[in-house]
Design a protein around this motif. Structure first.
Motif, PDB file in Angstrom:
ATOM      1  N   ILE A  25      20.382  18.643 -19.965  1.00  0.00           N
ATOM      2  CA  ILE A  25      20.772  17.486 -20.799  1.00  0.00           C
ATOM      3  C   ILE A  25      21.614  16.487 -20.001  1.00  0.00           C
ATOM      4  O   ILE A  25      22.358  15.697 -20.564  1.00  0.00           O
ATOM      5  CB  ILE A  25      21.515  17.927 -22.077  1.00  0.00           C
ATOM      6  CG1 ILE A  25      22.842  18.632 -21.726  1.00  0.00           C
ATOM      7  CG2 ILE A  25      20.633  18.786 -22.962  1.00  0.00           C
ATOM      8  CD1 ILE A  25      23.750  18.827 -22.939  1.00  0.00           C
ATOM      9  N   ALA A  27      24.252  16.901 -18.146  1.00  0.00           N
ATOM     10  CA  ALA A  27      25.680  17.076 -18.407  1.00  0.00           C
ATOM     11  C   ALA A  27      26.217  18.224 -17.557  1.00  0.00           C
ATOM     12  O   ALA A  27      25.468  18.928 -16.881  1.00  0.00           O
ATOM     13  CB  ALA A  27      25.919  17.360 -19.889  1.00  0.00           C
ATOM     14  N   LYS A  43      25.005  14.878 -29.692  1.00  0.00           N
ATOM     15  CA  LYS A  43      23.929  13.890 -29.689  1.00  0.00           C
ATOM     16  C   LYS A  43      22.633  14.603 -30.085  1.00  0.00           C
ATOM     17  O   LYS A  43      22.332  15.686 -29.569  1.00  0.00           O
ATOM     18  CB  LYS A  43      23.777  13.261 -28.303  1.00  0.00           C
ATOM     19  CG  LYS A  43      24.968  12.424 -27.871  1.00  0.00           C
ATOM     20  CD  LYS A  43      24.730  11.830 -26.483  1.00  0.00           C
ATOM     21  CE  LYS A  43      25.927  10.992 -26.046  1.00  0.00           C
ATOM     22  NZ  LYS A  43      25.736  10.440 -24.674  1.00  0.00           N
ATOM     23  N   ARG A  45      19.618  13.973 -29.366  1.00  0.00           N
ATOM     24  CA  ARG A  45      18.712  14.184 -28.225  1.00  0.00           C
ATOM     25  C   ARG A  45      19.127  15.420 -27.427  1.00  0.00           C
ATOM     26  O   ARG A  45      18.277  16.201 -26.984  1.00  0.00           O
ATOM     27  CB  ARG A  45      18.717  12.949 -27.330  1.00  0.00           C
ATOM     28  CG  ARG A  45      17.839  13.107 -26.091  1.00  0.00           C
ATOM     29  CD  ARG A  45      17.954  11.898 -25.187  1.00  0.00           C
ATOM     30  NE  ARG A  45      17.267  12.137 -23.913  1.00  0.00           N
ATOM     31  CZ  ARG A  45      17.278  11.283 -22.895  1.00  0.00           C
ATOM     32  NH1 ARG A  45      17.922  10.129 -23.002  1.00  0.00           N
ATOM     33  NH2 ARG A  45      16.656  11.571 -21.765  1.00  0.00           N
ATOM     34  N   ASP A  46      20.439  15.608 -27.234  1.00  0.00           N
ATOM     35  CA  ASP A  46      20.913  16.772 -26.476  1.00  0.00           C
ATOM     36  C   ASP A  46      20.546  18.068 -27.185  1.00  0.00           C
ATOM     37  O   ASP A  46      20.094  19.031 -26.549  1.00  0.00           O
ATOM     38  CB  ASP A  46      22.430  16.702 -26.295  1.00  0.00           C
ATOM     39  CG  ASP A  46      22.850  15.637 -25.303  1.00  0.00           C
ATOM     40  OD1 ASP A  46      21.979  15.140 -24.555  1.00  0.00           O
ATOM     41  OD2 ASP A  46      24.057  15.299 -25.275  1.00  0.00           O
ATOM     42  N   ASP A  49      16.833  18.726 -26.814  1.00  0.00           N
ATOM     43  CA  ASP A  49      16.481  19.207 -25.477  1.00  0.00           C
ATOM     44  C   ASP A  49      16.910  20.657 -25.268  1.00  0.00           C
ATOM     45  O   ASP A  49      16.190  21.442 -24.638  1.00  0.00           O
ATOM     46  CB  ASP A  49      17.129  18.311 -24.413  1.00  0.00           C
ATOM     47  CG  ASP A  49      16.479  16.928 -24.347  1.00  0.00           C
ATOM     48  OD1 ASP A  49      15.394  16.762 -24.939  1.00  0.00           O
ATOM     49  OD2 ASP A  49      17.070  16.027 -23.718  1.00  0.00           O
TER      50      ASP A  49
END
Length: 274
Positions: A25, A27, A43, A45-46, A49
């Motif tokens: 992600i 990060a 988030k 999206r995170d 994923d």
């Protein structure tokens, strides 16, 4: 915290490291750690994923977890008071409102959930020297709002041990202290409240490290959390070995203190002397 614990469980089941999860992600490993502890916002999206990385392909399961992510990012009612709160305290208020069992030991003053308005005002004024009258009143209002949970239909169990020092140290004038003692007597009769007093006469005891609160939650995925407030920050401990030590300390405090009925008599005696 619930979403974070479920993401941790899914990651560990696949044998994926935090570093690898973070890479997926874009990060760091530390961000994955904060996410799994419920310390940061999510988030969508995170989360999507991570679910893909963890092999979660069932649409219903994915949507359930994504729904949790959306709920996790909704600000609680207490965020409207963030301007008068230290930055570590909103987290505690959120945990307190989600807990089904609160266990606490207090030595400096009466626990915030048990304070009268007048006593709370005296405590806040002492702790917020130089604050405006409006800021003091907003902090008091937050404390009273928190107390509604203790009286609600879905109220948590609240087991608290108050050191006698907290009852004898004056905040406010004589009438404020008398009102606070009477309130403790009254609230100790509630079925969801177990209030005990650790008397001076007992001597040294297991609460020597100071005040703490243990929060327990209905979700089986969530570990208990120990809250420790410091002068400029707070600690949230959820490692099993740490929680176990505080649970043992509280268990000993409860065993060594007079029971609820005897503690209520002790409160009545203090009220007569005040």
């Amino acid at each position: 915290m619930l979403l974070g614990s479920q993401l941790r469980r899914l990651r560990e089941a696949r044998g994926i490291t935090r570093e690898a999860a973070g890479y997926s992600i874009r990060a760091s490993e530390s961000k994955i750690s904060r996410m799994e502890l419920g310390r940061v916002s999510f988030k969508t999206r995170d989360v999507e994923d991570l679910l893909t990385l963890y092999g979660i392909t069932d649409e219903a399961e994915r949507q359930s977890l994504l729904s949790l992510a959306r709920e996790a990012n909704v600000a609680g009612w207490w965020h409207s008071y963030s301007d008068v709160l230290p930055n570590w305290f909103p987290t505690y208020v959120g945990l307190e409102g989600a807990a089904t069992l609160l266990r606490a030991y207090e030595v400096q003053f009466v626990h915030g959930l048990l304070q009268t308005e007048e006593y709370a005002r005296a405590v806040v004024r002492r702790g917020m020297k130089g604050a405006s009258a409006d800021d003091v009143e907003r902090r008091v209002a937050l404390r009273l709002e928190r107390q509604k949970y203790l009286l609600s239909e879905n109220a948590p169990e609240f087991h608290v041990v108050l050191d006698e020092a907290a009852l004898r140290r004056p905040y406010g004038d004589r009438e404020v202290m008398r009102g606070q003692l009477q309130h403790l007597i009254d609230v100790s009769e509630r079925p969801n409240v177990r209030l005990q007093v650790m008397p001076f006469g007992f001597g040294g005891h297991s609460g020597e490290s100071g005040a703490f609160t243990i929060l327990s939650f209905p979700e089986s995925d969530l570990s208990d959390v120990v809250y420790l407030e410091q002068l400029t920050s707070a600690l949230y401990l959820d490692k099993r070995e740490d929680v176990a030590q505080y649970e043992q300390a509280l268990k000993e405090l409860q065993q060594d203190s007079p029971g609820p009925d005897e503690s209520r008599d002790l409160l009545r005696g203090l009220l007569q002397l005040s």
